[in-house]
Enzyme design. Sequence first.
Site, PDB file in Angstrom:
ATOM      1  N   ASN A   5      18.646 -36.347 -24.898  1.00 12.68           N
ATOM      2  CA  ASN A   5      19.438 -37.568 -25.074  1.00 12.68           C
ATOM      3  C   ASN A   5      19.492 -38.291 -23.731  1.00 12.68           C
ATOM      4  OD1 ASN A   5      21.367 -39.512 -25.480  1.00 12.68           O
ATOM      5  ND2 ASN A   5      22.948 -38.136 -26.230  1.00 12.68           N
ATOM      6  N   ARG A  29      17.431 -38.323 -29.256  1.00 12.42           N
ATOM      7  CA  ARG A  29      18.413 -39.269 -29.771  1.00 12.42           C
ATOM      8  C   ARG A  29      17.952 -40.662 -29.329  1.00 12.42           C
ATOM      9  NH1 ARG A  29      23.868 -41.431 -27.305  1.00 12.42           N
ATOM     10  NH2 ARG A  29      24.553 -42.564 -29.132  1.00 12.42           N
ATOM     11  N   HIS A  36      26.599 -44.571 -33.902  1.00 14.85           N
ATOM     12  CA  HIS A  36      27.183 -43.236 -34.116  1.00 14.85           C
ATOM     13  C   HIS A  36      26.802 -42.672 -35.485  1.00 14.85           C
ATOM     14  CE1 HIS A  36      30.712 -44.634 -31.352  1.00 14.85           C
ATOM     15  NE2 HIS A  36      29.841 -43.938 -30.621  1.00 14.85           N
ATOM     16  N   MET A  66      36.086 -41.272 -32.719  1.00 13.19           N
ATOM     17  CA  MET A  66      36.890 -41.902 -31.673  1.00 13.19           C
ATOM     18  C   MET A  66      36.715 -41.174 -30.355  1.00 13.19           C
ATOM     19  SD  MET A  66      40.318 -42.498 -33.885  1.00 13.19           S
ATOM     20  CE  MET A  66      41.165 -43.143 -32.465  1.00 13.19           C
ATOM     21  N   ASN A 121      35.062 -42.323 -26.131  1.00 10.42           N
ATOM     22  CA  ASN A 121      35.081 -43.435 -25.199  1.00 10.42           C
ATOM     23  C   ASN A 121      34.604 -44.701 -25.928  1.00 10.42           C
ATOM     24  OD1 ASN A 121      35.642 -44.472 -22.702  1.00 10.42           O
ATOM     25  ND2 ASN A 121      33.514 -44.276 -22.054  1.00 10.42           N
ATOM     26  N   GLY A 122      33.570 -44.522 -26.762  1.00  9.58           N
ATOM     27  CA  GLY A 122      33.204 -45.548 -27.740  1.00  9.58           C
ATOM     28  C   GLY A 122      33.696 -45.072 -29.104  1.00  9.58           C
ATOM     29  N   ARG A 153      35.632 -51.184 -23.999  1.00  8.27           N
ATOM     30  CA  ARG A 153      35.125 -52.285 -24.840  1.00  8.27           C
ATOM     31  C   ARG A 153      36.271 -52.902 -25.630  1.00  8.27           C
ATOM     32  NH1 ARG A 153      30.581 -48.734 -27.511  1.00  8.27           N
ATOM     33  NH2 ARG A 153      29.666 -47.979 -25.587  1.00  8.27           N
ATOM     34  N   LEU A 185      42.315 -42.001 -22.777  1.00  3.27           N
ATOM     35  CA  LEU A 185      43.564 -41.992 -23.547  1.00  3.27           C
ATOM     36  C   LEU A 185      44.587 -41.004 -22.985  1.00  3.27           C
ATOM     37  CD1 LEU A 185      44.895 -43.306 -26.052  1.00  3.27           C
ATOM     38  CD2 LEU A 185      44.165 -41.310 -27.354  1.00  3.27           C
ATOM     39  N   ARG A 186      44.106 -39.925 -22.347  1.00  2.00           N
ATOM     40  CA  ARG A 186      45.060 -38.962 -21.769  1.00  2.00           C
ATOM     41  C   ARG A 186      45.939 -39.632 -20.712  1.00  2.00           C
ATOM     42  NH1 ARG A 186      40.240 -34.766 -21.173  1.00  2.00           N
ATOM     43  NH2 ARG A 186      39.267 -36.772 -20.872  1.00  2.00           N
ATOM     44  N   GLU A 235      39.103 -35.492 -31.981  1.00  2.00           N
ATOM     45  CA  GLU A 235      39.161 -34.023 -32.023  1.00  2.00           C
ATOM     46  C   GLU A 235      40.345 -33.471 -31.242  1.00  2.00           C
ATOM     47  OE1 GLU A 235      35.356 -32.535 -30.611  1.00  2.00           O
ATOM     48  OE2 GLU A 235      34.317 -33.957 -31.900  1.00  2.00           O
ATOM     49  N   GLU A 285      26.139 -33.872 -32.917  1.00  2.00           N
ATOM     50  CA  GLU A 285      24.959 -34.715 -33.106  1.00  2.00           C
ATOM     51  C   GLU A 285      23.681 -33.965 -32.732  1.00  2.00           C
ATOM     52  OE1 GLU A 285      27.571 -37.362 -30.940  1.00  2.00           O
ATOM     53  OE2 GLU A 285      26.439 -39.041 -31.764  1.00  2.00           O
TER      54      GLU A 285
END
Length: 400
Positions: free
Chosen positions: A7, A91, A180, A209, A211-212, A241, A284-285, A334, A384
Amino acid sequence: MKILVVNCGSSSLKYQLFDMTDESVLAKGLVERIGIEGARIKHTKTGMDAVIRNTEISNHKVAFKVVVEALLDDSHGALKSLDELSAVGHRVVHAGEKYAGSVMITQDVIDALEECVPLAPLHNPANLMGIYAVTEALPNIPQVGVFDTAFHQTMPGYAYMYGVPYHYYEKYKVRRYGFHGTSHFYVSRRAAEILGKPVESLNIVTCHMGNGSSIAAVKGGKSVDTSMGFSPLPGVIMGTRSGDVDPLLVSFLSDQEGIDNKAMSHVLNKESGLLGISGVSSDLRDIEEAADAGNQRARLAEDMLYYGVRKYIGSYAAAMGGMDVLVFTAGIGENSGRAREGICTGLEFMGVKLDLEKNNVRGKERIISTDDSRVKVLVVPTDEELVIARDTKKIAMDRN
Ligand code: AMP
């Protein structure tokens, strides 16, 4: 049968080596800062500590050579010889309208992916560099392309078209593609397996959900709508974004600020989202922590995320004529019980009842709705790489 999954990003190369007899991961790693000072490889053989090597890595071809050296290393390698490797799976972000599934990489496929570069200028060139690097190092190995856009090719025209003059679609292929796809595919299948139901019988909303972020409506196993579009910018608010904005903001702001398209694109991709709203972080943390400490803009960013995802869930339930299953995956999906609770609060009218104790889970497969919840809510860690390895095995074997 051993398969390497690759990837490539613009300055990175992630890899995982699978033994497909039991789908176990033998080794994995990441090459970072390709073409930049301070390049390094972090390689981990399963069951051993990670090994980090700092070395000059000028491009993806050199990066792949460094990966091969790590895989063949006497102490922390996982292959005795490259002959053990049966195929390489890549990928690839964008395959346009050309491929609705994974394919063996041939010159025609490479040409098609090159044609998609204007559609994914940040991603496809890096993915192609990975293909070229493997081709040079292992000219005879079968290579398979697995595309982020492929799963969403089942969207009907009324879902993927934009309301702009039709000739722009004909001329420039301007439409919703979605991204995704490999993740939405994997978690929708896995959720159906966990519930013991055929995926064909279910209306599933999958929330990838990280970072993107993107949300998808998966009806009968097929993607029928998704929140990302022509680019990975629209949909819900993300780390940096913006998500959905009124398109006229772009010309308004560029006029007001005196900045060009490229600079506007940077603002929308890199300076917006959770970071732009909170002024604190894209993670988000950090936002959760700042909100708890009383930071109102962090609280607003968090609320915008929950509200935006909730609205997509509602609209996709309407698009599918109902929702049986709601799945959360990727870094936020997650790991953040707080985000899942924030999103599901207010969806009780649709039959979503979260079990707050079960929702206290990180990175593990679990049903987190109450036993009597009409809609089953699940956490399913995405994988993935495993989908890429499986597709690569199937396509490489079919060839023989
Ligand atoms: P990904 O792009 O899937 O690797 O997801 C990365 C994002 O997941 C980070 O930027 C964080 O915002 C988020 N994340 C990871 N762990 C947690 C956690 N425990 N709580 C909240 N957010 C998290």
